[in-house]
Structures are given as C-alpha cells and as structure tokens.
Design a protein around this motif. Sequence first.
Motif, PDB file in Angstrom:
ATOM      1  N   LEU A  41       9.459  37.418 -21.159  1.00  0.00           N
ATOM      2  CA  LEU A  41       9.364  37.193 -22.597  1.00  0.00           C
ATOM      3  C   LEU A  41      10.028  35.870 -22.934  1.00  0.00           C
ATOM      4  CD1 LEU A  41      10.348  40.744 -23.893  1.00  0.00           C
ATOM      5  CD2 LEU A  41       8.041  39.796 -23.647  1.00  0.00           C
ATOM      6  N   VAL A  42       9.313  35.028 -23.666  1.00  0.00           N
ATOM      7  CA  VAL A  42       9.859  33.754 -24.114  1.00  0.00           C
ATOM      8  C   VAL A  42      10.006  33.832 -25.626  1.00  0.00           C
ATOM      9  CG1 VAL A  42       9.468  31.266 -24.294  1.00  0.00           C
ATOM     10  CG2 VAL A  42       8.796  32.500 -22.210  1.00  0.00           C
ATOM     11  N   ARG A  46       7.501  29.363 -30.089  1.00  0.00           N
ATOM     12  CA  ARG A  46       6.174  29.908 -29.783  1.00  0.00           C
ATOM     13  C   ARG A  46       6.355  31.154 -28.910  1.00  0.00           C
ATOM     14  NH1 ARG A  46       2.057  28.848 -25.775  1.00  0.00           N
ATOM     15  NH2 ARG A  46       3.479  27.451 -24.711  1.00  0.00           N
ATOM     16  N   PRO A  47       6.759  32.283 -29.516  1.00  0.00           N
ATOM     17  CA  PRO A  47       6.999  33.499 -28.716  1.00  0.00           C
ATOM     18  C   PRO A  47       5.756  33.901 -27.928  1.00  0.00           C
ATOM     19  CG  PRO A  47       7.788  33.779 -30.960  1.00  0.00           C
ATOM     20  CD  PRO A  47       6.997  32.506 -30.931  1.00  0.00           C
ATOM     21  N   ARG A  48       5.980  34.276 -26.646  1.00  0.00           N
ATOM     22  CA  ARG A  48       4.867  34.620 -25.768  1.00  0.00           C
ATOM     23  C   ARG A  48       5.406  35.274 -24.504  1.00  0.00           C
ATOM     24  NH1 ARG A  48       6.669  29.717 -25.478  1.00  0.00           N
ATOM     25  NH2 ARG A  48       6.637  28.434 -23.627  1.00  0.00           N
ATOM     26  N   VAL A  49       4.484  35.672 -23.653  1.00  0.00           N
ATOM     27  CA  VAL A  49       4.823  36.217 -22.345  1.00  0.00           C
ATOM     28  C   VAL A  49       4.276  35.246 -21.306  1.00  0.00           C
ATOM     29  CG1 VAL A  49       4.635  38.188 -20.781  1.00  0.00           C
ATOM     30  CG2 VAL A  49       4.555  38.564 -23.263  1.00  0.00           C
ATOM     31  N   VAL A  50       5.153  34.724 -20.451  1.00  0.00           N
ATOM     32  CA  VAL A  50       4.712  33.829 -19.387  1.00  0.00           C
ATOM     33  C   VAL A  50       4.730  34.584 -18.062  1.00  0.00           C
ATOM     34  CG1 VAL A  50       5.469  31.744 -20.598  1.00  0.00           C
ATOM     35  CG2 VAL A  50       7.002  32.845 -18.950  1.00  0.00           C
ATOM     36  N   LEU A  51       4.037  34.032 -17.081  1.00  0.00           N
ATOM     37  CA  LEU A  51       3.925  34.651 -15.761  1.00  0.00           C
ATOM     38  C   LEU A  51       4.717  33.838 -14.757  1.00  0.00           C
ATOM     39  CD1 LEU A  51       0.010  34.974 -15.730  1.00  0.00           C
ATOM     40  CD2 LEU A  51       1.687  36.495 -16.828  1.00  0.00           C
ATOM     41  N   ARG A  85      10.091  40.963 -15.373  1.00  0.00           N
ATOM     42  CA  ARG A  85       9.540  42.314 -15.256  1.00  0.00           C
ATOM     43  C   ARG A  85       8.469  42.255 -14.178  1.00  0.00           C
ATOM     44  NH1 ARG A  85       4.927  43.482 -17.803  1.00  0.00           N
ATOM     45  NH2 ARG A  85       4.435  45.636 -18.254  1.00  0.00           N
ATOM     46  N   ALA A  86       8.685  42.929 -13.057  1.00  0.00           N
ATOM     47  CA  ALA A  86       7.785  42.829 -11.910  1.00  0.00           C
ATOM     48  C   ALA A  86       6.528  43.673 -12.108  1.00  0.00           C
ATOM     49  CB  ALA A  86       8.505  43.253 -10.638  1.00  0.00           C
TER      50      ALA A  86
END
Length: 170
Positions: A41-42, A46-51, A85-86
Amino acid sequence: MTSFALTVDTDVTDLLEADHLLRTVASGLDLPEGALGCTHLVRDDRPRVVLSFALPSQEAREAARERLTADGHEVTDGVPDEVGRAVLYPGAASLTGTVTVADLLARTAIVRVTVLGAQEPPAADTALVTREHVRPHWQDGELVLAAMPALGGTLVPFEHPDPTPCCADH
C-alpha cells in the motif's frame, strides 16, 4: 526480502485487483523458483497498491526488468517498504482446503502463524481452513500469517478472500 527486488508502479487501488494484476504480470515473467510477489500500500498524494518481485539473483532481476519495461510498466529497484503482503511465495499453490499449521510451515515460505487475541502461537496440529486465500505479511524479514479463530477450533487467515466493502448495505 532480498536485495534483488524491483517494484512495479500501478494505478490499482484495490487489493484483490492488485492480486490479479500481480498474477497476470508474473505469468509473463517466467519467474525462477524462490521468487516472491508482494503487494504494498502506498499512501502518498496518489494512493495505490504497487507490486514488488523479490528474485533470487541479479540476472533474474534484470531479465524481469527487461520484460516489464518492454511491456510498458514503470519499474524501480528495491521494494517500497519492508512490510509487503505476499501473494506469490514458495509453497503458496499448495495451500488449498484445510491444512495443519505444521504442514503450512513445512510446505511454504511462511515461518510463523499468529492468532489474533492469543499470546501463544497455535499448536502444530491446529487446522487452518485456507479458503484458497493465504496472504502472509513481512514482519522483521520473515513471512508471518495472521489468523483468527473459526468454528470447531480451526483457524482461518485474517484476510478474507471476498471482503464486503465498507458501508455496502447503505
């Protein structure tokens, strides 16, 4: 995690969508054994989920970087944080149905199970109903699964595979 890691930026804001994207991206990478794929979680402007992908060698990281950039992804070295988070990890595919805590620890990269509200770890023979959705988190360099008590003395992973959005009934 490992020093041979890279992060893929996204515009995804939903964890389940991020899981799907991570699996889709990973399927095109020909990841070596031992590779890990995580979501992070970023929370910036610009909140988002990165990989992120943690790979066992510099060569594997460079091959993944080449493929990802060729596919138009924005890629940076390293991971955005140490608490990912795996989603993809050694042994994850074997976690279907019900397994014991001992089996989970023996068959996967998960090194510890914690139970919400419990001071002690669960007994090795405690059954864990996986719901085919086991998402451990990195804690102090180890993959740790948070679980919660369920019916019949079993456990379930804390993260639900199909969460109800907040305020869904209003």
